[in-house]
Write an enzyme that holds these catalytic residues in place. Structure first.
Site, mmCIF file in Angstrom:
data_model
loop_
_atom_site.group_PDB
_atom_site.id
_atom_site.type_symbol
_atom_site.label_atom_id
_atom_site.label_comp_id
_atom_site.label_asym_id
_atom_site.label_seq_id
_atom_site.Cartn_x
_atom_site.Cartn_y
_atom_site.Cartn_z
ATOM 1 C CG PHE A 1 -0.340 2.445 -0.607
ATOM 2 C CD1 PHE A 1 -1.277 1.619 -0.018
ATOM 3 C CD2 PHE A 1 0.592 1.874 -1.477
ATOM 4 C CE1 PHE A 1 -1.288 0.254 -0.274
ATOM 5 C CE2 PHE A 1 0.593 0.524 -1.740
ATOM 6 C CZ PHE A 1 -0.357 -0.299 -1.141
ATOM 7 C CG ASP A 2 -2.984 9.842 1.751
ATOM 8 O OD1 ASP A 2 -2.058 10.633 1.480
ATOM 9 O OD2 ASP A 2 -3.842 10.081 2.627
#
Length: 301
Positions: free
Chosen positions: A165-166
Protein backbone atom coordinates in the site's frame (compact mmCIF):
# COMPACT_ATOMS: atom_id res chain seq x y z
CA UNK A 1 -22.55 -21.38 4.33
CA UNK A 2 -20.01 -19.43 6.44
CA UNK A 3 -20.34 -19.64 10.23
CA UNK A 4 -22.04 -16.59 11.69
CA UNK A 5 -19.25 -16.24 14.24
CA UNK A 6 -16.66 -15.80 11.49
CA UNK A 7 -16.11 -12.40 9.93
CA UNK A 8 -14.36 -13.06 6.62
CA UNK A 9 -12.53 -10.57 4.47
CA UNK A 10 -15.05 -9.61 1.77
CA UNK A 11 -13.75 -8.70 -1.68
CA UNK A 12 -16.16 -7.55 -4.39
CA UNK A 13 -14.88 -7.76 -7.94
CA UNK A 14 -16.30 -6.86 -11.32
CA UNK A 15 -16.64 -9.62 -13.90
CA UNK A 16 -14.40 -7.66 -16.32
CA UNK A 17 -11.65 -7.57 -13.69
CA UNK A 18 -11.91 -11.30 -12.97
CA UNK A 19 -12.26 -12.54 -16.55
CA UNK A 20 -11.12 -11.33 -19.96
CA UNK A 21 -14.33 -9.85 -21.35
CA UNK A 22 -12.74 -7.26 -23.61
CA UNK A 23 -13.84 -8.94 -26.85
CA UNK A 24 -17.46 -9.13 -25.74
CA UNK A 25 -17.26 -5.60 -24.34
CA UNK A 26 -16.19 -4.39 -27.77
CA UNK A 27 -19.27 -6.10 -29.25
CA UNK A 28 -21.44 -4.26 -26.74
CA UNK A 29 -19.87 -0.87 -27.52
CA UNK A 30 -19.93 -1.31 -31.30
CA UNK A 31 -23.18 -3.20 -31.86
CA UNK A 32 -25.35 -2.59 -28.80
CA UNK A 33 -27.09 -4.55 -26.06
CA UNK A 34 -29.07 -6.99 -28.22
CA UNK A 35 -26.07 -8.07 -30.29
CA UNK A 36 -24.02 -8.41 -27.12
CA UNK A 37 -26.64 -10.64 -25.50
CA UNK A 38 -26.86 -12.92 -28.55
CA UNK A 39 -23.05 -13.05 -28.76
CA UNK A 40 -22.68 -14.10 -25.14
CA UNK A 41 -25.49 -16.65 -25.18
CA UNK A 42 -24.02 -18.30 -28.29
CA UNK A 43 -20.71 -18.68 -26.43
CA UNK A 44 -21.89 -19.39 -22.91
CA UNK A 45 -20.26 -22.83 -22.88
CA UNK A 46 -16.91 -21.43 -24.04
CA UNK A 47 -14.72 -20.81 -20.97
CA UNK A 48 -13.64 -17.23 -20.36
CA UNK A 49 -9.93 -16.61 -19.97
CA UNK A 50 -8.39 -15.11 -16.86
CA UNK A 51 -8.61 -11.34 -16.41
CA UNK A 52 -6.20 -9.01 -14.61
CA UNK A 53 -7.47 -9.83 -11.11
CA UNK A 54 -7.66 -13.59 -11.60
CA UNK A 55 -4.29 -14.51 -9.98
CA UNK A 56 -5.09 -12.31 -6.97
CA UNK A 57 -8.51 -13.93 -6.55
CA UNK A 58 -6.97 -17.39 -6.73
CA UNK A 59 -4.57 -16.51 -3.91
CA UNK A 60 -7.34 -14.91 -1.86
CA UNK A 61 -9.54 -17.99 -2.14
CA UNK A 62 -6.59 -20.26 -1.33
CA UNK A 63 -6.59 -18.73 2.16
CA UNK A 64 -9.75 -20.76 2.83
CA UNK A 65 -8.03 -24.11 2.35
CA UNK A 66 -6.87 -24.29 5.98
CA UNK A 67 -10.48 -24.51 7.21
CA UNK A 68 -13.17 -24.54 4.47
CA UNK A 69 -15.91 -24.60 7.13
CA UNK A 70 -14.82 -21.17 8.42
CA UNK A 71 -13.70 -19.22 5.33
CA UNK A 72 -11.13 -16.48 5.73
CA UNK A 73 -12.14 -14.71 2.51
CA UNK A 74 -15.32 -14.37 0.49
CA UNK A 75 -15.17 -13.13 -3.08
CA UNK A 76 -18.37 -11.68 -4.54
CA UNK A 77 -18.85 -11.13 -8.25
CA UNK A 78 -20.50 -7.94 -9.50
CA UNK A 79 -21.44 -7.63 -13.16
CA UNK A 80 -23.27 -5.29 -15.51
CA UNK A 81 -24.46 -8.34 -17.43
CA UNK A 82 -28.06 -9.45 -17.19
CA UNK A 83 -28.84 -12.70 -15.43
CA UNK A 84 -29.29 -14.27 -18.87
CA UNK A 85 -25.93 -13.21 -20.32
CA UNK A 86 -24.33 -13.69 -16.92
CA UNK A 87 -24.71 -17.45 -17.24
CA UNK A 88 -21.42 -17.47 -19.17
CA UNK A 89 -19.72 -15.81 -16.21
CA UNK A 90 -21.01 -18.42 -13.78
CA UNK A 91 -19.96 -21.16 -16.19
CA UNK A 92 -16.46 -19.66 -16.20
CA UNK A 93 -16.40 -19.60 -12.39
CA UNK A 94 -17.25 -23.32 -12.37
CA UNK A 95 -14.74 -24.09 -15.14
CA UNK A 96 -11.88 -22.46 -13.25
CA UNK A 97 -12.88 -24.03 -9.94
CA UNK A 98 -13.39 -20.74 -8.13
CA UNK A 99 -15.34 -20.90 -4.87
CA UNK A 100 -17.64 -17.97 -5.65
CA UNK A 101 -21.33 -18.42 -4.90
CA UNK A 102 -22.64 -14.87 -4.51
CA UNK A 103 -23.10 -12.59 -7.50
CA UNK A 104 -25.08 -9.58 -8.66
CA UNK A 105 -26.05 -8.91 -12.30
CA UNK A 106 -27.32 -5.36 -12.76
CA UNK A 107 -28.23 -5.26 -16.49
CA UNK A 108 -26.11 -2.16 -16.94
CA UNK A 109 -26.67 -0.58 -13.52
CA UNK A 110 -24.00 0.68 -11.12
CA UNK A 111 -22.00 -1.93 -9.25
CA UNK A 112 -20.64 0.00 -6.25
CA UNK A 113 -23.96 0.15 -4.29
CA UNK A 114 -23.87 -3.64 -4.10
CA UNK A 115 -20.26 -3.66 -2.93
CA UNK A 116 -21.48 -1.40 -0.13
CA UNK A 117 -24.53 -3.59 0.57
CA UNK A 118 -22.27 -6.63 0.95
CA UNK A 119 -20.06 -4.57 3.31
CA UNK A 120 -17.06 -5.33 1.13
CA UNK A 121 -13.65 -4.45 2.50
CA UNK A 122 -12.36 -4.01 -1.07
CA UNK A 123 -13.92 -3.41 -4.48
CA UNK A 124 -11.88 -4.02 -7.64
CA UNK A 125 -13.03 -2.89 -11.07
CA UNK A 126 -11.72 -1.96 -14.51
CA UNK A 127 -13.94 1.12 -14.59
CA UNK A 128 -12.41 4.27 -13.01
CA UNK A 129 -15.85 5.77 -12.39
CA UNK A 130 -16.93 2.60 -10.56
CA UNK A 131 -13.93 2.92 -8.27
CA UNK A 132 -14.33 6.66 -7.79
CA UNK A 133 -17.99 6.37 -6.77
CA UNK A 134 -17.18 3.53 -4.38
CA UNK A 135 -14.43 5.61 -2.76
CA UNK A 136 -16.81 8.54 -2.37
CA UNK A 137 -19.17 6.15 -0.57
CA UNK A 138 -16.40 5.24 1.88
CA UNK A 139 -15.26 1.93 0.38
CA UNK A 140 -11.71 0.88 -0.40
CA UNK A 141 -11.74 0.62 -4.18
CA UNK A 142 -9.25 0.52 -7.03
CA UNK A 143 -8.93 0.07 -10.77
CA UNK A 144 -6.81 -3.02 -11.26
CA UNK A 145 -4.05 -2.78 -13.85
CA UNK A 146 -2.40 -5.98 -15.09
CA UNK A 147 1.39 -6.30 -15.03
CA UNK A 148 3.42 -6.40 -18.22
CA UNK A 149 4.20 -10.05 -17.50
CA UNK A 150 0.89 -11.54 -16.36
CA UNK A 151 2.43 -14.88 -15.33
CA UNK A 152 3.26 -14.93 -11.60
CA UNK A 153 6.59 -16.48 -10.68
CA UNK A 154 6.33 -19.92 -9.01
CA UNK A 155 7.50 -18.41 -5.70
CA UNK A 156 4.87 -15.65 -5.86
CA UNK A 157 2.11 -18.10 -6.79
CA UNK A 158 2.95 -20.44 -3.86
CA UNK A 159 3.95 -18.02 -1.14
CA UNK A 160 1.93 -15.84 1.22
CA UNK A 161 -0.53 -13.31 -0.13
CA UNK A 162 1.48 -10.07 -0.27
CA UNK A 163 -0.33 -6.73 -0.39
CA UNK A 164 1.50 -3.41 -0.65
CA UNK A 165 0.00 0.00 0.00
CA UNK A 166 0.98 3.59 -0.58
CA UNK A 167 0.45 5.85 2.40
CA UNK A 168 -1.04 9.26 1.63
CA UNK A 169 -4.46 9.12 -0.10
CA UNK A 170 -4.56 5.33 0.37
CA UNK A 171 -3.99 4.23 4.00
CA UNK A 172 -4.06 7.85 5.16
CA UNK A 173 -6.06 10.82 3.93
CA UNK A 174 -4.63 13.04 1.19
CA UNK A 175 -4.47 16.13 3.45
CA UNK A 176 -0.68 16.06 3.83
CA UNK A 177 -0.14 15.20 0.18
CA UNK A 178 -2.14 18.25 -0.82
CA UNK A 179 0.25 20.41 1.19
CA UNK A 180 3.13 18.94 -0.84
CA UNK A 181 1.28 19.50 -4.12
CA UNK A 182 0.27 23.06 -3.30
CA UNK A 183 3.28 24.35 -1.33
CA UNK A 184 6.20 22.06 -2.13
CA UNK A 185 8.47 19.57 -0.36
CA UNK A 186 9.94 21.93 2.23
CA UNK A 187 6.49 22.98 3.45
CA UNK A 188 5.40 19.35 3.52
CA UNK A 189 8.39 18.33 5.67
CA UNK A 190 7.84 21.24 8.01
CA UNK A 191 4.17 20.41 8.43
CA UNK A 192 4.82 16.70 9.04
CA UNK A 193 7.58 17.44 11.56
CA UNK A 194 5.34 19.82 13.50
CA UNK A 195 2.49 17.28 13.36
CA UNK A 196 4.62 14.22 14.14
CA UNK A 197 2.66 13.38 17.30
CA UNK A 198 -0.73 13.91 15.63
CA UNK A 199 -2.05 10.76 13.92
CA UNK A 200 -2.74 11.11 10.23
CA UNK A 201 -6.45 11.08 9.33
CA UNK A 202 -7.86 7.82 8.00
CA UNK A 203 -7.60 7.01 4.33
CA UNK A 204 -9.99 4.76 2.40
CA UNK A 205 -7.87 1.63 2.84
CA UNK A 206 -7.50 1.69 6.63
CA UNK A 207 -10.49 -0.68 7.15
CA UNK A 208 -8.98 -3.14 4.67
CA UNK A 209 -5.64 -3.08 6.49
CA UNK A 210 -7.45 -3.65 9.79
CA UNK A 211 -9.34 -6.62 8.31
CA UNK A 212 -6.09 -8.10 7.04
CA UNK A 213 -4.52 -7.71 10.46
CA UNK A 214 -7.43 -9.55 12.08
CA UNK A 215 -6.66 -12.49 9.81
CA UNK A 216 -2.95 -12.26 10.54
CA UNK A 217 -3.60 -12.38 14.28
CA UNK A 218 -5.12 -15.85 13.91
CA UNK A 219 -1.73 -17.23 12.85
CA UNK A 220 1.75 -17.54 14.30
CA UNK A 221 3.96 -14.89 12.69
CA UNK A 222 6.17 -17.44 10.92
CA UNK A 223 3.12 -19.29 9.54
CA UNK A 224 0.98 -16.31 8.55
CA UNK A 225 -0.45 -16.60 5.00
CA UNK A 226 -0.59 -12.80 4.54
CA UNK A 227 2.14 -10.17 4.51
CA UNK A 228 1.58 -6.43 4.20
CA UNK A 229 3.87 -3.57 3.28
CA UNK A 230 3.62 0.20 3.34
CA UNK A 231 5.64 1.52 0.39
CA UNK A 232 5.76 5.30 0.54
CA UNK A 233 7.61 8.09 -1.22
CA UNK A 234 8.06 9.72 2.18
CA UNK A 235 11.49 9.84 3.76
CA UNK A 236 12.92 11.45 6.89
CA UNK A 237 11.77 13.70 8.51
CA UNK A 238 8.25 12.74 7.32
CA UNK A 239 8.68 9.18 8.58
CA UNK A 240 7.89 9.76 12.24
CA UNK A 241 4.26 10.71 11.79
CA UNK A 242 3.61 7.54 9.79
CA UNK A 243 5.13 5.29 12.45
CA UNK A 244 3.27 7.04 15.25
CA UNK A 245 0.01 6.88 13.29
CA UNK A 246 0.23 3.12 12.83
CA UNK A 247 1.09 2.82 16.53
CA UNK A 248 -1.97 4.91 17.46
CA UNK A 249 -4.14 2.73 15.23
CA UNK A 250 -2.65 -0.40 16.84
CA UNK A 251 -1.86 -1.69 13.36
CA UNK A 252 1.31 -3.53 12.41
CA UNK A 253 2.58 -3.78 8.86
CA UNK A 254 5.16 -6.44 8.12
CA UNK A 255 7.41 -4.23 6.02
CA UNK A 256 7.70 -0.43 5.95
CA UNK A 257 9.61 1.19 3.10
CA UNK A 258 10.44 4.92 3.18
CA UNK A 259 11.82 5.52 -0.31
CA UNK A 260 12.33 9.28 -0.26
CA UNK A 261 11.02 9.74 -3.81
CA UNK A 262 12.69 6.71 -5.43
CA UNK A 263 10.76 4.69 -8.01
CA UNK A 264 8.78 1.99 -6.24
CA UNK A 265 8.77 -0.74 -8.88
CA UNK A 266 11.99 -2.58 -8.00
CA UNK A 267 11.10 -2.51 -4.31
CA UNK A 268 7.70 -4.04 -5.03
CA UNK A 269 9.47 -6.83 -6.92
CA UNK A 270 11.75 -7.35 -3.91
CA UNK A 271 8.68 -7.58 -1.65
CA UNK A 272 6.96 -9.94 -4.13
CA UNK A 273 3.73 -7.94 -4.18
CA UNK A 274 0.60 -9.66 -5.47
CA UNK A 275 -0.91 -6.19 -5.81
CA UNK A 276 0.13 -2.61 -5.00
CA UNK A 277 -2.35 0.18 -4.28
CA UNK A 278 -1.40 3.79 -5.07
CA UNK A 279 -3.27 6.96 -5.97
CA UNK A 280 -0.65 8.22 -8.45
CA UNK A 281 -1.10 7.06 -12.03
CA UNK A 282 2.63 7.35 -12.65
CA UNK A 283 3.51 5.12 -9.72
CA UNK A 284 0.96 2.54 -10.85
CA UNK A 285 2.20 2.57 -14.44
CA UNK A 286 5.77 2.07 -13.23
CA UNK A 287 4.78 -0.71 -10.84
CA UNK A 288 2.62 -2.58 -13.34
CA UNK A 289 5.66 -3.37 -15.45
CA UNK A 290 6.34 -6.06 -12.87
CA UNK A 291 3.38 -6.51 -10.50
CA UNK A 292 -0.38 -5.96 -10.60
CA UNK A 293 -1.30 -2.44 -9.53
CA UNK A 294 -4.53 -1.01 -8.15
CA UNK A 295 -5.02 2.65 -9.00
CA UNK A 296 -6.96 4.49 -6.30
CA UNK A 297 -8.57 7.47 -8.08
CA UNK A 298 -8.74 10.63 -6.02
CA UNK A 299 -11.78 12.88 -5.85
CA UNK A 300 -12.17 15.30 -8.73
CA UNK A 301 -11.44 18.96 -8.18
Amino acid sequence: MPHLSVSPLIVAISSRALFDLEESHAVFEQQGVEAYALWQIAREDQPLQAGPAFPLVKKLLALNQADPSAPTVEVILLSRNSADTGLRVFNAIRHHGLDISRAVFTSGGNLWPYAAAFQAHLFLSLDPEDARLALQAGLAAAVILPPGDTTPSPETARGPLRLAFDGDAVLFSDASERIYEERGLAAFHEHESLSAHEPLPDGPFRPLLEALQRIQQRHAPDLCPIRTALVTSRGAPAHERVIRTLRAWNIRVDELLFLGGLDKAEFLVAFGADIFFDDHTGHCESARRFVPAGHVPRAKG
